[in-house]
Design a protein around this motif. Structure first.
Motif, PDB file in Angstrom:
ATOM      1  N   ASP A 204      -0.301   7.136  -1.842  1.00  0.00           N
ATOM      2  CA  ASP A 204      -1.571   7.539  -2.453  1.00  0.00           C
ATOM      3  C   ASP A 204      -2.731   6.720  -1.905  1.00  0.00           C
ATOM      4  OD1 ASP A 204      -0.434   9.527  -4.027  1.00  0.00           O
ATOM      5  OD2 ASP A 204      -0.181   8.214  -5.765  1.00  0.00           O
ATOM      6  N   ASP A 205      -2.495   5.429  -1.701  1.00  0.00           N
ATOM      7  CA  ASP A 205      -3.537   4.567  -1.139  1.00  0.00           C
ATOM      8  C   ASP A 205      -3.929   5.026   0.264  1.00  0.00           C
ATOM      9  OD1 ASP A 205      -3.667   2.860  -3.376  1.00  0.00           O
ATOM     10  OD2 ASP A 205      -2.035   1.620  -2.610  1.00  0.00           O
TER      11      ASP A 205
ATOM     12  N   ASN B 152      -6.016   8.158   0.075  1.00  0.00           N
ATOM     13  CA  ASN B 152      -7.375   7.858  -0.362  1.00  0.00           C
ATOM     14  C   ASN B 152      -8.197   7.236   0.762  1.00  0.00           C
ATOM     15  OD1 ASN B 152      -6.730   8.823  -2.904  1.00  0.00           O
ATOM     16  ND2 ASN B 152      -6.299   6.808  -3.730  1.00  0.00           N
ATOM     17  N   LYS B 153      -7.584   6.345   1.533  1.00  0.00           N
ATOM     18  CA  LYS B 153      -8.292   5.728   2.664  1.00  0.00           C
ATOM     19  C   LYS B 153      -8.634   6.777   3.715  1.00  0.00           C
ATOM     20  CE  LYS B 153      -8.305   1.560   1.117  1.00  0.00           C
ATOM     21  NZ  LYS B 153      -9.549   1.026   0.560  1.00  0.00           N
TER      22      LYS B 153
ATOM     23  N   GLU C 167      -0.997   1.696 -11.509  1.00  0.00           N
ATOM     24  CA  GLU C 167      -0.113   0.620 -11.070  1.00  0.00           C
ATOM     25  C   GLU C 167      -0.104  -0.539 -12.066  1.00  0.00           C
ATOM     26  OE1 GLU C 167      -1.376  -0.394  -7.112  1.00  0.00           O
ATOM     27  OE2 GLU C 167      -0.563   1.454  -6.261  1.00  0.00           O
TER      28      GLU C 167
ATOM     29  N   MET D 108       0.856  -1.167   0.000  1.00  0.00           N
ATOM     30  CA  MET D 108       0.000   0.000   0.000  1.00  0.00           C
ATOM     31  C   MET D 108       0.903   1.232   0.000  1.00  0.00           C
ATOM     32  SD  MET D 108      -3.006   1.097   2.676  1.00  0.00           S
ATOM     33  CE  MET D 108      -4.207  -0.074   2.085  1.00  0.00           C
TER      34      MET D 108
ATOM     35  N   LYS E 276     -10.162   8.218  -7.110  1.00  0.00           N
ATOM     36  CA  LYS E 276      -8.703   8.285  -7.024  1.00  0.00           C
ATOM     37  C   LYS E 276      -8.110   6.895  -6.811  1.00  0.00           C
ATOM     38  CE  LYS E 276      -8.504  12.956  -5.113  1.00  0.00           C
ATOM     39  NZ  LYS E 276      -8.184  13.719  -3.882  1.00  0.00           N
ATOM     40  N   ASP E 277      -8.788   6.074  -6.029  1.00  0.00           N
ATOM     41  CA  ASP E 277      -8.320   4.717  -5.768  1.00  0.00           C
ATOM     42  C   ASP E 277      -8.310   3.894  -7.055  1.00  0.00           C
ATOM     43  OD1 ASP E 277      -7.375   2.759  -3.922  1.00  0.00           O
ATOM     44  OD2 ASP E 277      -9.370   1.838  -3.902  1.00  0.00           O
ATOM     45  N   LYS E 278      -9.370   4.004  -7.841  1.00  0.00           N
ATOM     46  CA  LYS E 278      -9.441   3.266  -9.112  1.00  0.00           C
ATOM     47  C   LYS E 278      -8.386   3.770 -10.088  1.00  0.00           C
ATOM     48  CE  LYS E 278     -12.837   0.599  -8.056  1.00  0.00           C
ATOM     49  NZ  LYS E 278     -12.580  -0.784  -7.725  1.00  0.00           N
TER      50      LYS E 278
ATOM     51  N   ASN F 261      -5.543   5.083  -9.337  1.00  0.00           N
ATOM     52  CA  ASN F 261      -4.254   4.596  -8.850  1.00  0.00           C
ATOM     53  C   ASN F 261      -4.051   3.125  -9.222  1.00  0.00           C
ATOM     54  OD1 ASN F 261      -1.814   5.153  -7.474  1.00  0.00           O
ATOM     55  ND2 ASN F 261      -2.570   4.056  -5.678  1.00  0.00           N
ATOM     56  N   ASP F 262      -5.120   2.339  -9.145  1.00  0.00           N
ATOM     57  CA  ASP F 262      -5.040   0.931  -9.556  1.00  0.00           C
ATOM     58  C   ASP F 262      -4.657   0.812 -11.030  1.00  0.00           C
ATOM     59  OD1 ASP F 262      -5.738   0.099  -7.017  1.00  0.00           O
ATOM     60  OD2 ASP F 262      -7.827  -0.374  -7.536  1.00  0.00           O
TER      61      ASP F 262
END
Length: 64
Positions: free
Chosen positions: A4-5, A8-9, A52, A1, A44-46, A48-49
């Motif tokens: 950025d993760d 976002n959390k 990656e 993690m 933002k999480d999506k 970032n996925d």
């Protein structure tokens, strides 16, 4: 993690807290702001996925 993760959390948790506070105090503006924060964190999480996965694909292609 990654960092950025974690950001976002944290934004998602803040959004949930705002939504709960808005619900408890009958403050629709705060409740809506909380939902918006959660939605923004999810987007933002999506993103970032995807970033990656793209980086992994590029690295795999360069290794061949």
């Amino acid at each position: 993690m990654g960092f950025d993760d974690l950001k976002n959390k944290a934004q998602e948790a803040t959004g949930k807290a705002k939504e709960a506070a808005g619900d408890a105090t009958n403050n629709e503006s705060l409740k809506t702001e909380g939902k918006a924060d959660q939605g923004s964190a999810a987007i933002k999480d999506k993103a970032n996925d995807v970033k990656e996965k793209a980086a992994g694909a590029v690295n795999d292609a360069l290794d061949k």
